[in-house]
Design a protein around this motif. Structure first.
Motif, short mmCIF file in Angstrom:
data_model
loop_
_atom_site.label_atom_id
_atom_site.label_comp_id
_atom_site.label_asym_id
_atom_site.label_seq_id
_atom_site.Cartn_x
_atom_site.Cartn_y
_atom_site.Cartn_z
N GLN A 118 49.38 91.51 -1.82
CA GLN A 118 47.96 91.53 -2.42
C GLN A 118 47.82 92.76 -2.71
OE1 GLN A 118 45.90 90.70 1.30
NE2 GLN A 118 45.34 88.65 0.65
N TRP A 119 47.76 92.91 -4.09
CA TRP A 119 47.58 94.37 -4.68
C TRP A 119 46.06 94.54 -4.80
CZ3 TRP A 119 50.98 98.06 -5.08
CH2 TRP A 119 52.42 97.54 -4.93
N LEU A 120 45.64 95.25 -3.68
CA LEU A 120 43.97 95.41 -3.70
C LEU A 120 43.59 96.41 -4.56
CD1 LEU A 120 44.04 95.64 0.31
CD2 LEU A 120 43.65 93.92 -1.07
N ALA A 121 44.36 97.48 -4.96
CA ALA A 121 43.89 98.52 -5.86
C ALA A 121 43.88 97.92 -7.32
CB ALA A 121 45.01 99.67 -5.89
N ALA A 122 44.98 96.77 -7.60
CA ALA A 122 44.90 96.31 -9.04
C ALA A 122 43.53 95.55 -9.08
CB ALA A 122 45.96 95.39 -8.97
N ALA A 123 43.17 94.77 -8.01
CA ALA A 123 42.11 93.75 -8.06
C ALA A 123 40.72 94.71 -7.96
CB ALA A 123 41.54 92.99 -6.64
N ASN A 124 40.68 95.92 -7.47
CA ASN A 124 39.38 96.89 -7.52
C ASN A 124 39.14 97.41 -8.95
OD1 ASN A 124 39.06 96.34 -4.95
ND2 ASN A 124 39.88 98.15 -4.14
N TYR A 125 40.38 97.22 -9.97
CA TYR A 125 40.20 97.95 -11.23
C TYR A 125 40.17 96.57 -12.10
CZ TYR A 125 40.46 102.73 -9.72
OH TYR A 125 40.04 103.93 -9.18
N ASP A 126 39.90 95.30 -11.70
CA ASP A 126 39.94 94.27 -12.68
C ASP A 126 38.65 94.23 -13.38
OD1 ASP A 126 39.97 91.61 -13.62
OD2 ASP A 126 41.29 90.88 -11.91
N PRO A 127 38.57 94.05 -14.83
CA PRO A 127 37.52 94.23 -15.23
C PRO A 127 36.71 92.73 -15.11
CG PRO A 127 39.26 93.82 -16.80
CD PRO A 127 39.95 94.32 -15.61
N GLU A 128 37.21 91.78 -14.61
CA GLU A 128 36.49 90.79 -14.32
C GLU A 128 35.83 90.72 -12.74
OE1 GLU A 128 39.01 87.01 -14.08
OE2 GLU A 128 39.81 87.02 -16.14
N MET A 129 36.22 91.92 -12.07
CA MET A 129 35.48 92.11 -10.71
C MET A 129 34.10 92.87 -11.19
SD MET A 129 36.93 90.86 -8.02
CE MET A 129 36.65 92.42 -6.56
N ASN A 130 34.56 94.13 -12.13
CA ASN A 130 33.46 95.16 -12.36
C ASN A 130 33.63 95.45 -13.89
OD1 ASN A 130 32.45 95.82 -9.55
ND2 ASN A 130 34.58 96.05 -9.35
N GLU A 131 32.53 95.60 -14.47
CA GLU A 131 32.27 96.22 -15.81
C GLU A 131 32.94 97.61 -15.82
OE1 GLU A 131 28.61 95.48 -17.81
OE2 GLU A 131 28.62 93.45 -17.87
N ARG A 132 33.57 97.99 -16.84
CA ARG A 132 33.92 99.32 -16.87
C ARG A 132 34.78 99.89 -15.51
NH1 ARG A 132 30.04 103.06 -17.25
NH2 ARG A 132 28.69 101.45 -16.38
N PRO A 133 35.57 99.31 -15.40
CA PRO A 133 36.30 99.59 -14.09
C PRO A 133 36.90 100.93 -13.86
CG PRO A 133 37.47 98.01 -14.81
CD PRO A 133 36.46 97.89 -15.83
N GLU A 134 37.17 101.52 -15.13
CA GLU A 134 37.96 102.75 -15.03
C GLU A 134 36.95 103.95 -15.12
OE1 GLU A 134 36.01 101.91 -19.18
OE2 GLU A 134 37.09 100.64 -17.65
N MET A 135 35.45 103.59 -14.98
CA MET A 135 34.44 104.55 -14.92
C MET A 135 34.11 104.59 -13.34
SD MET A 135 34.02 105.61 -18.08
CE MET A 135 32.44 106.53 -17.83
N PHE A 136 33.78 105.86 -12.92
CA PHE A 136 33.20 106.04 -11.61
C PHE A 136 31.66 106.01 -11.80
CE2 PHE A 136 31.77 107.82 -7.63
CZ PHE A 136 32.62 107.82 -6.60
N ASP A 137 31.01 105.38 -11.21
CA ASP A 137 29.32 105.14 -11.30
C ASP A 137 28.85 105.09 -10.17
OD1 ASP A 137 27.11 104.65 -12.65
OD2 ASP A 137 27.58 103.00 -13.73
N VAL A 138 27.94 105.85 -9.82
CA VAL A 138 27.24 105.78 -8.63
C VAL A 138 25.86 104.85 -8.95
CG1 VAL A 138 28.23 107.80 -7.39
CG2 VAL A 138 26.15 107.97 -8.75
N THR A 139 25.77 104.43 -9.95
CA THR A 139 24.27 103.62 -10.12
C THR A 139 24.86 102.28 -10.36
OG1 THR A 139 24.73 104.17 -12.88
CG2 THR A 139 23.23 105.64 -11.39
#
Length: 219
Positions: A118-139
């Motif tokens: 399970q590549w957890l890091a890859a899932a956390n940067y999956d655009p299907e999981m979050n919009e703009r995953p390459e951006m750090f966004d506290v909002t």
């Protein structure tokens, strides 16, 4: 002869340690070395992951100054910031699991007994999981991540404690050292399993003592 481990012999309350000492009833005999290894793993896993999430998460916000300033201006964002840090840092890159039945994932056949990573890091940067995953966004309105695993019986035992530790640490940092800055080059640990910093030099202004009251501030 009792199979209870001397490591947990003094424990009388319902703690993780006491549960391990009574595990022979559920899993069969466990000697002191096995129980000790499990306790050490729990301590080490909780220390490494929370520490690395905090250090790399704070560093990431300091490198994106507008994110740190958003947080210091509005402490109500701390809860979202904690989840975004967990997603962004992905303190554990992957886990391996063993298939308990034949199945199919993403068009790939998985057979009983197959070893699956399970590549957890890859899932956390999956655009299907979050919009703009390459951006750090506290909002972010909603932060989805697998930093604690994908759920089920293997879900991180310390998830609640880790979230509490990170929230308290962030609350205190933005209150005590809002002008925190990275003060030099960082050094990462070489690892293909843990996302970890070895050094993170920072600087901040000296403030008044926490126990100083109004009179001390005026003097």
């Amino acid at each position: 002869m009792s199979t209870r481990s001397p490591i947990c012999a003094a424990t009388t309350r319902a703690t993780i340690c006491s549960l391990y000492s009574h595990m022979p009833r559920l899993t069969g005999p466990m000697d002191a070395a096995a129980i000790g290894g499990m306790v050490i793993q729990l301590i080490g896993a909780g220390n490494e992951t929370a520490r690395n999430t905090l250090s790399i998460g704070v560093m990431s916000m300091l490198e994106r100054r507008e994110q740190w300033e958003l947080l210091t201006a509005d402490p109500a964002l701390v809860g979202v910031a904690v989840e975004e840090m967990l997603r962004w840092v992905s303190p554990v890159y992957y886990m391996r699991r063993t298939a308990t039945s034949d199945t199919e994932i993403g068009g790939k056949a998985i057979r009983l007994g197959d070893k699956v990573v399970q590549w957890l890091a890859a899932a956390n940067y999956d655009p299907e999981m979050n919009e703009r995953p390459e951006m750090f966004d506290v909002t972010r309105g909603r932060v989805r991540h697998y930093a604690f695993g994908a759920g089920g019986p293997k879900f991180c035992l310390g998830a609640g404690l880790a979230r509490l530790e990170l929230r308290i640490a962030l609350d205190e940092l933005i209150r005590r050292v809002p002008d925190l800055e990275v003060a030099g080059p960082t050094r990462r640990m070489q690892s293909n399993f843990l996302n970890s910093l070895l050094t993170l030099p920072v600087s901040f202004s000296a403030g008044q003592p926490l126990d100083a009251g109004p009179s001390a501030a005026r003097s």
